[in-house]
Every structure is written in C-alpha cells, then in structure tokens.
Design a protein around this motif. Structure first.
Motif, PDB file in Angstrom:
ATOM      1  N   ASP A  53       6.461  -3.097  -2.133  1.00 56.83           N
ATOM      2  CA  ASP A  53       7.480  -2.877  -3.184  1.00 56.83           C
ATOM      3  C   ASP A  53       7.772  -1.389  -3.381  1.00 56.83           C
ATOM      4  O   ASP A  53       7.779  -0.882  -4.500  1.00 56.83           O
ATOM      5  N   GLY A  54       8.002  -0.694  -2.279  1.00 55.43           N
ATOM      6  CA  GLY A  54       8.374   0.713  -2.343  1.00 55.43           C
ATOM      7  C   GLY A  54       7.225   1.692  -2.265  1.00 55.43           C
ATOM      8  O   GLY A  54       7.449   2.903  -2.137  1.00 55.43           O
ATOM      9  N   ARG A  55       5.988   1.220  -2.347  1.00 56.79           N
ATOM     10  CA  ARG A  55       4.840   2.117  -2.258  1.00 56.79           C
ATOM     11  C   ARG A  55       4.531   2.444  -0.798  1.00 56.79           C
ATOM     12  O   ARG A  55       4.902   1.712   0.119  1.00 56.79           O
ATOM     13  N   ALA A  56       3.822   3.526  -0.579  1.00 61.26           N
ATOM     14  CA  ALA A  56       3.282   3.824   0.742  1.00 61.26           C
ATOM     15  C   ALA A  56       2.046   2.952   0.965  1.00 61.26           C
ATOM     16  O   ALA A  56       1.376   2.556   0.002  1.00 61.26           O
ATOM     17  N   PRO A  57       1.715   2.608   2.219  1.00 61.05           N
ATOM     18  CA  PRO A  57       0.549   1.751   2.459  1.00 61.05           C
ATOM     19  C   PRO A  57      -0.734   2.247   1.815  1.00 61.05           C
ATOM     20  O   PRO A  57      -1.499   1.449   1.253  1.00 61.05           O
TER      21      PRO A  57
END
Length: 236
Positions: A53-57
């Motif tokens: 949801d838009g976050r980096a892994p």
C-alpha cells in the motif's frame, strides 16, 4: 525419508522469536519456467503492491524485523538483504521477478506474496540433516563468481544453513549455494519458510498451505508433507 532440522542454541539466543515451517515433497515434476509459473509470479507481484500500500518493502514490520536480526549478527541489512526483501524490491521494478524454473518460480511467488523468506533445496543433494548455526568461518560454501564455480567461506559468527558437507545458504536466507539448489532435474525438495515475531503463526501456516497446494497442482501425485511450525523453546 524425513530430514532432520535443527536450530543451534546460539541462533536461538540471537532470535528467540524465530519460527520455521518445513514442506517436504517427493515425486515432483520440474522444468523450465512456463506461462503458468510466470502467471504465479505476476499475481504475487500484484498481491505485494496491495499489501505494501505504497510503503517500501523494508517498511513492512516483518521485513523490518529481519533487518534488525541481520544487524544483530553483524550483517549490513541494506547491502545483504534477506531473500524476501530482495525479491520484493525486484518485483516492484520494471524488470520484475526472474524466471528460473517451475519449482523456484513457485516458491519465489509464495515469498513475494506473503513477504516471507522461503528457501528450496534439492532433498536428494542434502547430506545428513539441515542445521541453522553461527558459522566458525571454516565451512565451505559452493557458489559461482564471475561465471566460474568457486568455494567461499562465511564470516565467523554469520548465521548459515548447512548440512554435513558445508553451507547451503549464507547469511540466514541471503544467498543459496549451487550444490543443493533446485534444478530442472530435481524430483525431491525441502522448502523452509522462515518468520520472526511480527508475523503471526497463522500467517506462516497460510503461506505453507498455499505452497503445498501449488506443489500439488504442479505435480499431481507428489507426496507432500507440511510439518507444523517449529518455534524455539522459551528461555528458562
């Protein structure tokens, strides 16, 4: 034959919330990547995007915990990323996930969709049982460098998976060796799904179930055993 799997006391002290789930399979059919395995990887990438949801892994709580654990045994997590984070980062690029062979594609898809490190070993090439230990720095690790086969040695204190012949995976779940990797000729496999505290046991079990079901579809008639999640004993 059921392979033995042991986690050393030193690793248990390093990561007491570590849990693994093992899936053993015999009578598998492997081969080159195809439309089916490619579709699994594409779907896993779509599930990853929705999950993040838009976050980096590395902002995912489970992968953040793996970064902390890597740092605890002296590995730089931004340079040598755990396998799940490395695959997730690649899945988000234009290049996408690599296509290796049917079995590797399958477990890579599970890893990306669930954000969990998954390793697959050719069970017929494992010598003795599997052990998760802190390296002495002397164990051999068969790999490829510059296109040529070579033998390296892990750093002392590094967490490694090994068998009676040497290291099978360096830095816990960073780089797999060539000796036990799954090839197109592999018919038996041991898959290890690894989790830390932020991942609920039910999520680990769901990933294992999905892997087993995917293996059954790939190889009807294969003998597949899912071992219950194995947590480390609570410290006294």
């Amino acid at each position: 034959m059921t392979l033995t799997i042991n986690v050393s006391d030193e690793v248990a002290a390093l990561a007491p919330d570590f849990t693994y789930l093992a899936v053993e399979a015999q009578g598998l059919v492997n081969g080159p990547s195809n439309e089916t395995s490619s579709a699994l990887l594409d779907e896993a990438a779509r599930r990853l995007v929705k999950r993040l949801d838009g976050r980096a892994p590395h902002e995912d709580p489970h992968l953040a915990a793996w970064r902390d654990t890597y740092a605890a045994f002296g590995s730089k997590p931004s340079r040598t990323r755990n396998s799940a984070e490395a695959l997730a980062r690649r899945a988000l690029t234009d290049a996408g996930l690599p296509r290796i062979n049917l079995l590797v594609d399958l477990y890579n898809a599970i890893s990306v969709a669930h954000l969990i490190p998954v390793g697959g070993e050719d069970a017929d090439r494992i010598k003795g049982g599997m052990r998760l230990v802190r390296s002495t720095g002397q164990e051999p690790f068969s790999t490829v460098a510059g296109g040529a086969a070579t033998v390296e040695h892990p750093e002392a204190g590094e967490v490694v998976w090994c068998d009676d012949e040497g290291v099978t995976c360096r830095r816990w779940n960073w780089r797999q060796g060539v000796r036990t990797r799954l090839t197109e000729e592999s018919v038996s496999a041991l898959f290890l799904l690894e989790s830390l505290g932020p991942m609920p046991a039910a999520a680990l079990e769901a990933a294992g179930t999905e892997l087993a079901e995917s293996l059954e579809k790939l190889s009807p008639g294969a003998r597949i055993t899912v071992r219950p999640p194995a947590s480390l004993p609570a410290p006294e």
